[in-house]
Design a protein around this motif. Structure first.
Motif, mmCIF file in Angstrom:
data_model
loop_
_atom_site.group_PDB
_atom_site.id
_atom_site.type_symbol
_atom_site.label_atom_id
_atom_site.label_comp_id
_atom_site.label_asym_id
_atom_site.label_seq_id
_atom_site.Cartn_x
_atom_site.Cartn_y
_atom_site.Cartn_z
ATOM 1 N N GLU A 81 47.765 33.622 29.356
ATOM 2 C CA GLU A 81 47.118 34.914 29.520
ATOM 3 C C GLU A 81 46.432 34.944 30.879
ATOM 4 N N VAL A 82 46.587 36.035 31.602
ATOM 5 C CA VAL A 82 45.884 36.220 32.873
ATOM 6 C C VAL A 82 44.784 37.246 32.645
ATOM 7 N N LYS A 83 43.567 36.877 33.011
ATOM 8 C CA LYS A 83 42.423 37.750 32.798
ATOM 9 C C LYS A 83 41.592 37.842 34.072
ATOM 10 N N THR A 84 40.709 38.804 34.099
ATOM 11 C CA THR A 84 39.802 38.996 35.220
ATOM 12 C C THR A 84 38.389 39.133 34.687
ATOM 13 N N ILE A 85 37.454 38.407 35.309
ATOM 14 C CA ILE A 85 36.050 38.570 34.953
ATOM 15 C C ILE A 85 35.290 39.026 36.199
ATOM 16 N N LYS A 86 34.143 39.634 35.959
ATOM 17 C CA LYS A 86 33.304 40.075 37.065
ATOM 18 C C LYS A 86 32.308 38.981 37.403
ATOM 19 N N TRP A 87 32.199 38.692 38.687
ATOM 20 C CA TRP A 87 31.123 37.846 39.203
ATOM 21 C C TRP A 87 30.491 38.602 40.357
ATOM 22 N N LYS A 88 29.238 39.028 40.137
ATOM 23 C CA LYS A 88 28.578 39.927 41.087
ATOM 24 C C LYS A 88 29.497 41.138 41.312
ATOM 25 N N ASP A 89 29.899 41.392 42.547
ATOM 26 C CA ASP A 89 30.758 42.558 42.793
ATOM 27 C C ASP A 89 32.233 42.189 42.910
ATOM 28 N N GLU A 90 32.563 40.946 42.592
ATOM 29 C CA GLU A 90 33.932 40.457 42.789
ATOM 30 C C GLU A 90 34.683 40.320 41.469
ATOM 31 N N ASN A 91 36.005 40.342 41.586
ATOM 32 C CA ASN A 91 36.883 40.100 40.450
ATOM 33 C C ASN A 91 37.449 38.690 40.564
ATOM 34 N N ILE A 92 37.124 37.849 39.596
ATOM 35 C CA ILE A 92 37.615 36.481 39.561
ATOM 36 C C ILE A 92 38.767 36.412 38.569
ATOM 37 N N VAL A 93 39.934 36.007 39.068
ATOM 38 C CA VAL A 93 41.148 35.989 38.249
ATOM 39 C C VAL A 93 41.369 34.582 37.696
ATOM 40 N N LEU A 94 41.750 34.536 36.425
ATOM 41 C CA LEU A 94 41.956 33.249 35.766
ATOM 42 C C LEU A 94 43.176 33.297 34.868
ATOM 43 N N SER A 95 43.718 32.120 34.609
ATOM 44 C CA SER A 95 44.826 31.958 33.661
ATOM 45 C C SER A 95 44.354 31.064 32.531
ATOM 46 N N TYR A 144 38.737 30.856 42.964
ATOM 47 C CA TYR A 144 37.416 31.180 43.471
ATOM 48 C C TYR A 144 37.473 32.454 44.312
ATOM 49 N N LYS A 145 36.332 33.094 44.480
ATOM 50 C CA LYS A 145 36.226 34.310 45.288
ATOM 51 C C LYS A 145 36.966 34.139 46.614
ATOM 52 N N GLY A 146 37.860 35.082 46.898
ATOM 53 C CA GLY A 146 38.581 35.080 48.166
ATOM 54 C C GLY A 146 39.796 34.182 48.196
ATOM 55 N N CYS A 147 40.127 33.553 47.072
ATOM 56 C CA CYS A 147 41.313 32.699 46.994
ATOM 57 C C CYS A 147 42.282 33.248 45.955
ATOM 58 N N GLY A 148 43.553 32.880 46.106
ATOM 59 C CA GLY A 148 44.548 33.336 45.128
ATOM 60 C C GLY A 148 44.503 34.839 44.960
ATOM 61 N N GLU A 149 44.316 35.277 43.725
ATOM 62 C CA GLU A 149 44.290 36.706 43.415
ATOM 63 C C GLU A 149 42.883 37.259 43.235
ATOM 64 N N SER A 150 41.858 36.429 43.408
ATOM 65 C CA SER A 150 40.484 36.919 43.270
ATOM 66 C C SER A 150 40.083 37.719 44.503
ATOM 67 N N SER A 151 39.206 38.684 44.295
ATOM 68 C CA SER A 151 38.761 39.539 45.395
ATOM 69 C C SER A 151 37.725 38.814 46.257
ATOM 70 N N GLY A 152 37.428 39.419 47.400
ATOM 71 C CA GLY A 152 36.379 38.895 48.260
ATOM 72 C C GLY A 152 36.901 38.035 49.390
ATOM 73 N N GLU A 153 35.985 37.431 50.082
ATOM 74 C CA GLU A 153 36.296 36.616 51.254
ATOM 75 C C GLU A 153 35.768 35.207 51.014
ATOM 76 N N TYR A 154 36.662 34.244 50.966
ATOM 77 C CA TYR A 154 36.257 32.882 50.605
ATOM 78 C C TYR A 154 35.204 32.309 51.549
ATOM 79 N N GLY A 155 35.378 32.523 52.820
ATOM 80 C CA GLY A 155 34.474 31.938 53.808
ATOM 81 C C GLY A 155 33.084 32.522 53.812
ATOM 82 N N SER A 156 32.852 33.566 53.019
ATOM 83 C CA SER A 156 31.495 34.099 52.884
ATOM 84 C C SER A 156 30.777 33.478 51.696
#
Length: 255
Positions: free
Chosen positions: A3-17, A67-79
């Motif tokens: 199952e692929v799901k998305t959770i909210k972390w602050k203003d970002e979408n963190i994608v998980l399997s 993690y944020k900014g990696c793979g399919e998660s939103s955001g910028e990893y280096g921030s």
């Protein structure tokens, strides 16, 4: 089943399997995988997919996430700050306990993820065991060495530096200096497996022995080591991966 799901972390979408074993259980032994620098829940050369496939065959439920900014998660990893990576790992643990009946929770971290998994486990008693593959021992030194002095010197003149197409900010590097996993690992009281390749050119394998010696100072918890001869950082060859995963499964099943 995955199952692929998305959770909210602050203003970002963190994608998980969520990878389920074929057999259903009332409670699951659950492994959460923490990837390293600019990695993903797939892993280099599918390291984490292959790992999950074999763990689920043994009846484990596996959660892999970006993690944020990696793979399919939103955001910028280096921030991110390293504390953000710990918080995101905590968010995944909380999600797991809300969605899954967990019999035991095990964190598996690779490279920088090995340090993040440790820092998370120290402050979360729900983590019973810890697996560190090719774990970073000195985040500030190790990551700066990977970037190289020339690239880091750019930060003296501008706000951001490029690394493999990812934008990294000064705050990322400053945050790494706040954490010293080798010095605090004795605060984790659970059992630990350390695995490293002797030919790792990214993170030196002497960290494995340094971690081991520090874990041995504890009054509680065991530590075992698995040295992969001629193993590279991502254990990408068939022989390296087979030795890594067979040793990991043997350790998991022996407890």
């Amino acid at each position: 089943m995955t199952e692929v799901k998305t959770i909210k972390w602050k203003d970002e979408n963190i994608v998980l399997s969520i990878d389920y074993p074929k057999e259903e259980y009332n409670e699951y032994k659950t492994v959460i995988i923490c990837h390293g620098l600019i990695g993903s829940r797939v892993g280099v050369d599918r390291l984490f997919v292959k790992t999950s496939n074999l763990l689920t065959e043994k009846g484990y439920l596996v959660i892999r996430f970006d993690y944020k900014g990696c793979g399919e998660s939103s955001g910028e990893y280096g921030s991110n700050r390293l504390s953000d990576l710990i918080e995101q790992t905590e968010a995944i643990i909380q999600f797991a306990y809300e969605e899954i009946s967990i019999k035991e929770l095990i964190l598996l971290g690779h490279s920088l993820g090995g340090a993040v998994a440790l820092c998370t486990a120290i402050n979360d008693s729900r983590v019973s065991r810890l697996i560190q593959w090719a774990a970073v021992g000195n985040p500030a030194f190790d990551i700066r060495r990977i970037f190289g002095a020339d690239r880091l010197s750019e930060l003296a003149e501008k706000e951001v530096v490029d690394f493999n197409g990812y934008s990294f900010y000064q705050t990322y590097f400053e945050s790494l200096a706040e954490y010293h996993p080798l010095e605090i690992c004795h605060y984790f009281s659970g059992d630990v497996l350390l695995a490293h390749g002797s030919a790792d050119q990214d993170i030196p394998y002497h960290y494995m022995n340094e971690y081991k010696n520090n874990y041995l100072q504890r009054e509680m918890g065991s530590v075992e080591v698995l040295l992969i001869e001629n193993g590279k950082h991502t254990f990408s060859s068939a022989s390296q991966f087979n030795e890594l995963i067979s040793g990991t499964i043997q350790w998991l099943e022996s407890k």
